[in-house]
Design an enzyme around this catalytic site. Structure first.
Site, PDB file in Angstrom:
ATOM      1  N   GLY A  85       0.922  -1.256  -0.146  1.00  0.00           N
ATOM      2  CA  GLY A  85       0.009   0.057   0.156  1.00  0.00           C
ATOM      3  C   GLY A  85       0.877   1.196   0.073  1.00  0.00           C
ATOM      4  O   GLY A  85       0.331   2.339   0.388  1.00  0.00           O
ATOM      5  N   GLY A  86       2.111   1.151  -0.321  1.00  0.00           N
ATOM      6  CA  GLY A  86       2.983   2.307  -0.495  1.00  0.00           C
ATOM      7  C   GLY A  86       2.967   3.033   1.082  1.00  0.00           C
ATOM      8  O   GLY A  86       3.400   4.460   0.701  1.00  0.00           O
ATOM      9  N   SER A 146       5.621  -4.770  -2.211  1.00  0.00           N
ATOM     10  CA  SER A 146       5.595  -3.366  -2.412  1.00  0.00           C
ATOM     11  C   SER A 146       5.720  -2.645  -1.024  1.00  0.00           C
ATOM     12  O   SER A 146       6.823  -2.823  -0.704  1.00  0.00           O
ATOM     13  CB  SER A 146       4.187  -3.037  -3.027  1.00  0.00           C
TER      14      SER A 146
END
Length: 1629
Positions: free
Chosen positions: A1170-1171, A1261
């Protein structure tokens, strides 16, 4: 020859190859024709991805229009069940006859016997014909050719001959001809004529042996036609079809494409197909007009015009036309100069932001509608003014457009495209909406309809109704009706300042014309004396009027789609004032404006909106159900005092006599009461009613509440037969709730008198009864114990189905206790009516095995559906065993997980929903030896002849049909017994959602006697009520997407809880927790691991969870998902409940103890992506059940733990007063959360069978960045023993902010939320009082201090910067990770890491987190120049010419390799001294579910694609092998084995065919995961990585202050990554 619809359907079913062969030979005989409609690729053109009207000619919809097709409604010229009749406007008959005669006369030397043609919408909003080809001499077909046909001018039409829109004839374009190729494929901004456009979308593609001569046979092969414009680039590259026959696409009848075949006799008589009905839209009669009036003139008493109206209107005109700047709250000033949707740097989003600020000041809620067009973010804005009274459901929509056209004179003089100021043509309408708010807020106090103020983007060329298409598409998809739209466009200019005309332009429906007539003859006379100009003259210009202007506005889309609308505009149309100065040129400025006229037209439109939001009907035929209103009321003290004698009041219209009826006796009087209402019979007395109710008295507080058994998702519903009006009992499973109290009141009167909680609507000729439904806002538990499953008589365990008999006895399918419990009203305990009370299970008829639902016969027999025994059994009263009814195992008597049951006792029939066979089976109780499939049975799917996991069913005897809860497609459908397909009732097929027209996995459905429907909306945690015939629902129990165990909530249970066979209990340092046993795995969901970071703990480091005495003494349920941490919501991805109390974890562990009890099972701690901005462990794609079960089966067991952690401004925040006891700054709170979870695992995982000395930290991520931080952080040393990093590394400087930058961001945020005090302690306290939603919304608007944050020049032109990320705080992150890696002082653990080959084809990455190029020039001039060093080399490697001229693919390659791929190789080089394994995942998922266009830009190995191989879960209904095609299973299995081995053995090689070698810089080897798994040199797979890294090493070294001489030189040039800043933004779906 007449081609019928049936014949056309048969032809369309042919394969593409058959059609091509047939087209080759079709000139031999007319009987072999393939209609050109067969080549239409998209039937429902209106649901295409957003395109403009200038991209493709929109088809004409005859018969049923899109709104009727999607809403399932009929009209006089629309019959959804009649697909053969063609309803075509009558004006086309005369035009067609004239034009066909002209064609025949012109080519009389040929013997034309048949012409293929179809209707379309031509110029100026008039219908016209498309003439495609002719059959000659009964032998062959020829194409018409536009260059050879000249029509005679005599046409019988409302226009004169010169005005009638030209028909369309084919035009030949050859791709081999450069000019034609340019016209087909070029960007519309490259055309030398301003309004020209590419014609790709209107091409019918044929082979190259086309001849244009009319007397030659056509032997062309037609391939396909009218393709969506998004396929243009790919199509152009193929160059397979090199002839474009240019034609508008065929029309649609009832949603199906068609063409017509007109026969020509030897006498040249024209024979139209016999199934055509030529129609004229009737104008409203005088009676209808009179009946449209309101009953009184009170509507305008609240209508007042502020004294500043004219002044404010004038000031706004200056602002929005660019004469004066917009002034934002933060003091920013902006002059509007770029207002075309096609301009990449347009200011329309800035304009919307300003409008939002204006609306917020007026306390008006707004909503942006974002979408993409030409890779440019577009947005509509909707502002909501709610009604003050009960809702009439359908809002009135008040519309303008905010974009402007290009200046024609500027373009033709200079060649430049510059947008007009648009003072008249957009600004005047915008100002009318904005100035209407204060006026309409007052009129809304007595109104029943909401008003939506809608600011549309993209009305002007070349966007051509872009915004309105998206808006209407959303209405159709969400099944949201509107009452009408009122459009204002060009309302402030008069060529002659004495011209009195105001045009009112209705659409082509009787209702719209009635509403326009209302505005003309009723609204205007009532407001005339209060208008700024009193001498104006409104006139109606209906759709067929040549002087209407509706066709040239967004109104044309309302007409095409079938929505009601009226347009207010100045005196302009094609015949009058159309070519005046100031129309789309440099003169459209403030100087053009007639201010008083524009203000008056604004007043007129506003007043019309005000009356429409209160209009109760428009003629006396409107269905009474449209007036059934809903409300929620609180009982009065009188209600409470008289609870044993609850009455409703009925006022007899003839005698005005009031009759009181006891609610609980009402069901026994239903027929009498209903007849009484309709006949006005006054013979029914109070005593009559009370006498029949004495045996039925019940206390109000026992019945009048919605009731709940335990707590869980709503799954099944039953209405009590004893009183359909008084009590609705709704079973809620997966745990179950029963909903009660439907309070009703009815009044009929010839006056306007009102009785409590009722409404009366009366005309002079009719009496309308209005029924008002009310529900309590909380429920009452009537069976079971909330959150306490068990086997005792007063407990339940996953109650799944419920029925209530006529004596108020509740029967509950107690699923996991394998029994049916009988529960008398108010009894503290239940008794076992079927199965064994001790929960014993088996296949004998004295046992049950997971009863899913029940049906109670009138004689008291219970019919039980057993899910796992795949049968239906009957239990009589007090029987010790059941009788087998269905499911013997015979050929026609088999089930696969049956779930629902319905009955028709009058015929002795039961119906069973056969869940996993996707069908419903009918059984006659007189002969149950075999069943008959009456619905579905054609496999799983969303086609109308298929069902998709049917669960609850309801039989409606009046229509002889089944209503089916189609859980897999999120719909309720109706299937008539004997029919071959269903019709949609509510929901959007295949699309889950939370709106009032959408459902999310509906579990059951039932009806009351009035035809109102109740739906258990499982995954939305609510019960929905739908009035009879309506598709808009109202939540009457639960709160949408808010689970819980409170009396007003329904809980969001674990997705696979229905498979549970036990409740394992484990002791931890925080108390005992009960979970599920599912398959071979124990599951615990939502265990707290840290103290809630709320109040004073907001932004503190993670603190230990403090156990309370209650927690310590009771068993806590770990069965329901926790809230996700606060973030920006993405519906369908991270939608749900957000709360700062979010620090919970989930555990999947083998149900059996480890064989080596001294060590335990290895553990993987999963950190979601989710960055660092969004995401949640509750996302279904991270569910660990499938993976752990697979590992258990392969004897390679391990435990999965997943966690939530704080994100964005809530989790990566620093402030000068925020320090620890040592005075050090507190930051990176999300990292401290993750570390607290690691410590919790150290303390507790042994109780779950885990080994605390074998912890693998894994993430993808944003989760991968986090793993990387723990690798470099000394505070995490010893808490984990291996790492897995998927698509993300932390050695890059961009998203690693220093404290100076972070403090600056915090101060800017504080000033924006009203906390801009200089005292830092006070500022921190102020910020802690701001709710998280406001902080998150505001954080995106903070100013970025460019000097300290930007690495690359102009990088803000490429990406959006998130200001709250990792902070080099000296504690959690002691120094920049790059320096730590270069010095080798990181935690050396075995690591598996890698990337996917095409990271950026994930749509959310490509479209929402970067600003992708919109042309080759844009790519070359905006994207590539961001490079600082070696720019020419990079430009050469990523030149679009190397990607077949496709700049988008060049961009994807550059971003994927620069932001992810080359960095993974560099990371492997840093850590090569310990076991490190590098991979690249290169396989593009092939399954339909995993390659939807909504997910990806084009097929490729997208960001997060490898996760599908690991967790193998897409939904509770789609997991495991079914997610993949057979040829993918070997890759899927091997990928999961490599990862599992890394977790259990800290190296990936075991039970695997190909050995994965550790990475070394000298060999540069990587594992290539594809259908055929191989190893290869990384640089051979990605040859550009050396150049990218080399180009960036100097820049990055300079940025973090390193001497370039100190940077290492790897043998394979492993330098620092290009464009690393993108990493922080992208994450898993």
């Amino acid at each position: 020859m007449i081609i019928t619809a049936d014949y056309e359907d048969n032809l369309r079913s042919k394969s593409a190859l058959d059609r091509a062969h047939q087209a080759d030979s079709e000139y031999h005989s007319v009987s072999t024709i393939v209609p050109l409609s067969s080549y239409v690729t998209i039937e429902k053109h209106y649901l295409l991805p957003i395109i403009s009207g200038d991209d493709q000619h929109i088809p004409l919809y005859t018969g049923c229009k899109p709104v009727q097709l999607e809403f399932g409604t009929h009209s006089i010229y629309c019959n959804l069940t009649d697909s053969a009749t063609l309803y075509i406007p009558q004006s086309l008959e005369s035009a067609g006859n004239s034009q066909i005669k002209s064609i025949i006369n012109q080519y009389k030397q040929f013997n034309i016997t048949t012409i293929e043609l179809w209707p379309t919408l031509g110029a100026y909003g008039f219908y016209t014909w498309v003439y495609a080809r002719a059959f000659i001499n009964h032998t062959h077909w020829i194409w018409f050719n536009s260059s050879e046909i000249i029509l005679e001018s005599s046409v019988n039409s409302p226009l004169n001959s010169s005005q009638f829109p030209e028909p369309y004839f084919p035009k030949l374009l050859m791709t081999s001809n450069p000019e034609d190729n340019f016209q087909i494929f070029s960007d519309m901004l490259q055309f030398p004529i301003l309004t020209d456009k590419p014609v790709f979308g209107d091409c019918l593609w044929t082979s190259n042996n086309y001849t244009s001569s009319l007397d030659e046979k056509q032997t062309t092969t037609i391939y396909q036609g009218w393709l969506p414009v998004e396929q243009m680039n790919a199509f152009q590259q193929e160059q397979r079809h090199n002839i474009c026959v240019l034609l508008p696409q065929p029309a649609r009848n009832n949603g199906k494409s068609y063409t017509l075949f007109v026969n020509i006799t030897e006498e040249n008589e024209i024979i139209w197909p016999s199934n055509i009905v030529w129609y004229i839209i009737p104008s409203p009669s005088s009676d209808e007009i009179n009946q449209t009036m309101l009953m009184s003139n009170d509507w305008y008493k609240n209508l007042y015009w502020p004294i500043t109206f004219a002044r404010d209107w004038t000031f706004d005109m200056h602002q929005f036309s660019g004469k004066q700047p917009l002034q934002y709250e933060n003091k920013t000033k902006l002059y509007l100069t770029r207002k075309s949707s096609i301009q990449p740097n347009n200011q329309l989003l800035d304009l919307i932001d300003y409008l939002i600020e204006r609306y917020q000041k007026m306390d008006i809620r707004t909503e942006k509608q974002y979408f993409q067009w030409r890779n440019i973010t577009q947005a509509n804005l909707i502002a909501f003014i709610p009604a003050g009274k009960a809702q009439c459901n359908e809002p009135v929509v008040f519309i303008d457009h905010i974009d402007t056209a290009f200046e024609k004179d500027t373009f033709y003089n200079t060649g430049q495209r510059r947008t007009t100021q648009g003072a008249d043509d957009n600004v005047s309408g915008l100002v009318a909406l904005l100035q209407s708010v204060s006026i309409l807020k007052e009129t809304q106090k007595t109104a029943c309809r909401d008003i939506w103020l809608v600011h549309m983007t993209g009305e002007e060329y070349p966007a051509a109704s872009l915004g309105i298409v998206y808006f209407l598409q959303q209405l159709l998809v969400k099944k949201q009706p509107i009452y009408t739209a009122v459009i204002v466009d060009m309302i402030s200019h008069r060529v002659n300042r004495t011209d009195p005309i105001i045009q009112i332009n209705p659409s082509d429906s009787t209702k719209s014309m009635l509403l326009a007539q209302l505005a003309l003859t009723y609204v205007y006379p009532n407001i005339k004396n209060n208008l700024i100009l009193e001498n104006l003259q409104p006139v109606i210009r209906k759709w067929s009027d040549p002087y209407s202007y509706l066709y040239n506005t967004d109104g044309v889309r309302f007409v095409e789609y079938g929505f009601e609308c009226i347009l207010f505009n100045e005196h302009i149309n094609y015949n009058e004032n159309y070519r005046r100065s100031g129309y789309h040129d440099t003169l459209d400025t403030i100087a053009l404006i007639d201010f008083e006229y524009g203000q008056t037209v604004s007043q007129y439109a506003i007043a019309t909106v005000a009356i429409l939001d209160s209009l109760k009907f428009y003629n006396n035929s409107e269905n009474i159900q449209n007036h059934i209103l809903q409300c929620k009321v609180t009982p009065t003290q009188d209600d409470i005092n008289n609870r044993n004698d609850q009455l409703i009041k009925y006022v007899n219209p003839n005698t005005t006599r009031t009759i009181s009826i006891d609610l609980y006796s009402l069901s026994r009087l239903q027929t009498t009461f209903t007849n009484h209402l309709t006949s006005n019979d006054s013979s029914l007395t109070v005593d009559d009613m009370k006498a029949s109710s004495k045996k039925c008295k019940r206390k109000r507080n026992e019945l009048f509440s919605w009731r709940k058994i335990c707590c869980s998702l709503p799954c099944t519903i039953s209405l009590a037969t004893f009183s359909a009006l008084a009590l609705a009992t709704i079973a809620v499973g997966i745990y179950t709730a029963i909903i009660g109290q439907t309070r009703t009141s009815a009044v009929a009167s010839t006056t306007t008198s009102t009785v409590t909680s009722t409404t009366t609507v009366t005309t002079t000729s009719t009496t309308t009864t209005v029924i008002t439904f009310c529900w309590n806002s909380t429920g009452k538990t009537v069976a079971g114990i909330t959150l306490s499953p068990g086997l005792t008589p007063h407990q339940l365990s996953l109650p799944f189905g419920v029925k209530v008999d006529s004596s108020n006895t509740i029967y509950i399918a107690d699923r996991y206790n394998n029994r049916v419990q009988k529960w008398l009203m108010d009894a503290p305990n239940g008794t076992t009516a079927a199965g064994q009370s001790n929960g014993a299970t088996g296949i004998g008829l004295n046992y049950l095995m997971e009863p899913a639902n029940i049906e109670v016969a009138p004689n008291g027999d219970i019919y039980v559906v057993e899910r796992l025994n795949n049968r239906v059994v009957k239990w009589t009263s007090d029987a010790s065993n059941g009788t087998l009814i269905a499911g013997t195992g015979a050929v026609n008597d088999q089930f696969n997980e049956p779930h629902g049951i319905a009955s028709d006792w009058s015929s002795g029939t039961i119906y069973v929903s056969d869940y996993a066979n996707h069908r419903v089976v009918q059984y006659l109780l007189s002969n149950t030896t075999s069943g008959k499939v009456v619905a579905g049975g054609n496999g799983a799917g969303t086609a109308t002849n298929q069902l998709y996991f049917p669960v609850g069913i309801y039989f409606d005897s009046s229509s002889n049909s089944l209503f089916i809860a189609n859980i897999g497609s999120h719909t309720i459908v109706r299937w008539v017994i004997g029919a071959s397909n269903w019709t949609l009732v509510v929901g959007v097929t295949g699309s889950a959602g939370i709106t009032s027209t959408q459902l999310n996995s509906p579990g059951d459905v039932t009806f009351d006697w009035m035809g109102n429907m109740y739906v258990a909306d499982v995954n939305n945690d609510r019960i929905q009520f739908f009035q009879a015939g309506q598709s808009n629902g109202t939540t009457i129990a639960g709160v949408t997407l808010v689970p819980g165990s409170n009396s007003n909530l329904l809980s969001d249970l674990y997705a696979f809880a229905n498979e549970s066979v036990g409740s394992p209990i484990v002791s931890t340092t925080l108390g005992q927790f009960s979970g599920f046993t599912i398959r071979q795995t124990n599951v615990w969901i939502g265990i707290p691991y840290a103290a809630p970071p709320i109040g004073i703990l907001r932004w503190q480091k993670a603190q230990p969870y403090v156990i309370t005495d209650i927690n310590n003494s009771t068993i806590q349920n770990a069965t329901h998902y926790s809230p996700s941490c606060p973030q920006i919501e993405r519906v369908g991805i991270t939608s749900g409940l957000f709360d700062e109390d979010c620090l919970y974890l989930n555990i999947w562990a083998p149900r059996t103890s480890p064989s080596n009890s001294s060590r335990g099972y290895p553990v993987m701690l999963w950190i979601h992506g989710g960055g660092l901005q969004e995401g949640s462990s509750t996302q279904i794609i991270y569910d660990g059940l499938s993976w752990t079960n697979a590992a258990i089966q392969e004897n390679n067991s391990f435990i999965i733990v997943s966690i939530n952690y704080r994100l964005n401004v809530m989790g990566f925040f620093v402030q000068s007063a925020l320090t620890d006891a040592n005075g050090q700054a507190i930051a990176n709170q999300g990292i401290t959360d993750q570390r607290m979870a690691m410590k919790w695992i150290q303390d507790n995982i042994g109780q779950f069978g885990g080994d605390k000395n074998s912890i693998t930290l894994a993430g993808q991520s944003g989760g991968s960045y986090s793993v990387c931080i723990h690798i470099v952080s000394p505070l995490s040393a010893g808490l984990f023993h291996a790492g897995i990093m998927e698509s993300g590394s932390c050695d890059i400087p961009f998203y690693m902010y220093d404290k100076q930058f972070a403090y600056s961001i915090t101060n800017d945020l504080a000033s924006r939320v009203g906390c801009n005090m200089t005292n830092s302690t006070q500022q921190l306290a102020c910020l802690r009082n701001i709710n998280s939603t406001q902080l998150i919304t505001t954080m995106l608007n903070v100013s970025i201090p460019l000097s300290t944050s930007l690495i690359f020049k102009d990088q803000l032109k490429v990406i959006q910067v998130y200001p709250f990320n990792f902070i080099v705080d000296g504690v959690e992150i002691p120094t920049h990770p790059l320096q730590i890696f270069l010095t080798g002082t990181f935690n050396r653990v075995p690591t598996l890491l890698g990337v996917t080959h095409d990271e950026f084809v994930l749509r959310v990455l490509y479209e929402e987190y970067v600003y992708p190029p919109n042309s080759t020039e844009d790519y070359l001039t905006r994207i590539l120049p961001i490079m600082t060093y070696n720019q020419s080399e990079i430009e050469a490697l990523y030149n679009p010419n190397l990607f077949n001229g496709n700049y988008s693919k060049a961009f994807v390659a550059l971003m994927s390799q620069g932001a992810f791929i080359c960095g993974a190789r560099r990371m492997a080089g840093y850590m090569a001294n310990q076991p490190t394994y590098l991979y690249t995942y290169n396989h593009a998922p092939e399954s339909f579910w995993l390659s939807l266009p909504s997910l990806i830009i084009w097929p490729g190995a997208y960001h997060s694609a490898e996760l599908l191989n690991l967790f193998q879960t897409a939904s509770p209904l789609l997991y495991g092998d079914q997610m993949f095609l057979p040829n993918e299973l070997s890759l899927v299995t091997s990928t999961r084995r490599y990862w599992t081995n890394m977790i259990t053995k800290h190296q990936p090689n075991n039970n695997i065919s190909l050995t994965w070698p550790p990475y070394s810089p000298t060999k540069d080897q990587t594992l290539v995961l594809d259908i055929n798994i191989t190893t290869a040199a990384f640089i051979n797979v990605y040859p550009n990585c050396d150049v990218l890294s080399a180009a960036q090493v100097k820049l990055f070294g300079e940025y973090i202050g390193l001497d370039s001489k100190s940077l290492p030189r790897f043998q394979c040039n492993l330098f620092i990554l290009f464009l690393p800043y993108i990493l922080l933004l992208f994450f898993t779906i």
